[in-house]
Design an enzyme around this catalytic site. Sequence first.
Site, PDB file in Angstrom:
ATOM      1  N   ASP A  66     -20.069 -18.606  24.348  1.00  0.00           N
ATOM      2  CA  ASP A  66     -19.901 -18.373  25.785  1.00  0.00           C
ATOM      3  C   ASP A  66     -18.591 -17.631  26.063  1.00  0.00           C
ATOM      4  O   ASP A  66     -17.603 -17.814  25.346  1.00  0.00           O
ATOM      5  CB  ASP A  66     -19.903 -19.734  26.505  1.00  0.00           C
ATOM      6  CG  ASP A  66     -20.154 -19.579  28.000  1.00  0.00           C
ATOM      7  OD1 ASP A  66     -20.530 -18.477  28.442  1.00  0.00           O
ATOM      8  OD2 ASP A  66     -19.980 -20.578  28.723  1.00  0.00           O
ATOM      9  N   LEU A 123     -27.321 -18.513   3.170  1.00  0.00           N
ATOM     10  CA  LEU A 123     -27.123 -19.013   4.539  1.00  0.00           C
ATOM     11  C   LEU A 123     -28.423 -18.864   5.321  1.00  0.00           C
ATOM     12  O   LEU A 123     -29.032 -17.797   5.311  1.00  0.00           O
ATOM     13  CB  LEU A 123     -26.018 -18.201   5.251  1.00  0.00           C
ATOM     14  CG  LEU A 123     -25.855 -18.447   6.754  1.00  0.00           C
ATOM     15  CD1 LEU A 123     -25.307 -19.850   7.030  1.00  0.00           C
ATOM     16  CD2 LEU A 123     -24.917 -17.400   7.384  1.00  0.00           C
ATOM     17  N   HIS A 153     -20.560  -8.415  25.725  1.00  0.00           N
ATOM     18  CA  HIS A 153     -21.634  -8.777  24.792  1.00  0.00           C
ATOM     19  C   HIS A 153     -21.505  -7.987  23.484  1.00  0.00           C
ATOM     20  O   HIS A 153     -21.723  -8.511  22.400  1.00  0.00           O
ATOM     21  CB  HIS A 153     -23.008  -8.528  25.431  1.00  0.00           C
ATOM     22  CG  HIS A 153     -23.280  -9.415  26.623  1.00  0.00           C
ATOM     23  ND1 HIS A 153     -23.010 -10.763  26.615  1.00  0.00           N
ATOM     24  CD2 HIS A 153     -23.783  -9.142  27.857  1.00  0.00           C
ATOM     25  CE1 HIS A 153     -23.351 -11.287  27.793  1.00  0.00           C
ATOM     26  NE2 HIS A 153     -23.801 -10.319  28.569  1.00  0.00           N
TER      27      HIS A 153
END
Length: 249
Positions: A20, A131, A37
Amino acid sequence: MEPDKPVSRQLPRHVAIIMDGNGRWAKQRNQARHAGHRAGVEATRAIIEYCVCTSIPCLTLFAFSSENWQRPKHEVSLLMELFVQSLKRETDKLNSNGVCVRFIGDRSAFSARLQKQIAETEQFTQDNTTLTLNIAANYGGRWDITQAARAVAQQVESGTLSAAELTEQHLTDAMCLADLPEPDLFIRTGGEKRISNFLLWQLAYTELYFCDVLWPDFNQQYFDEAIVFYNQRERRFGMTSEQLTQVQN
Ligand code: FPP
């Protein structure tokens, strides 16, 4: 950037992050929200690298919530374009680093182009084991519980399960990420102290870490601080400290 392996620390097996603060980061610089962003993607890259280098095996990122459709149309379409472009650009590198990329959420609402890119990235990286990177997109915790309840209800309807036999485990098995350990550590950047309909079921025993840093500024050093916090927690899972010591010895 190559972080040192934290030697004497216990690493979480699964970290879940609400990224956020992109909009505020851009605003502080008099830039459009989209610039935030874009900078957020760079931070995301560094955090994925951190997980690969330190052998954290699972990372789940909240990229787009079911509620994010309510944002201005222009921002939503720029975000969608950013997802397509980022996946296109990063898939080869993720693959060569052994990252298996998976998406959770209702992808049917996305454009055919984005759905195609998601499917290609998932397929291309599906055999990687270093991962597991789960990207939550058009995801909501309540949606997840509802789709799991629907799947279990179908088992009841078809007679393979009776309502009386239904346990928590049946729902757990039908949730997104059922094949992975539940998150040990949740991180939310940007100062808010909410879970915002993220992994509601899966976060039941997760350590929660909130920090004020805006996501584009979140780096490997801040991630390290979250790991230090995690190591200071005593995870009791409902037991007393004394019981925990006995279990550990
Ligand atoms: C929240 O910041 C961030 C988002 C809704 C988008 C997160 C997406 C990225 C960081 C890109 C990641 C890309 C991939 C491919 C995983 P906000 O806009 O709510 O910030 P604000 O609270 O300051 O307004």
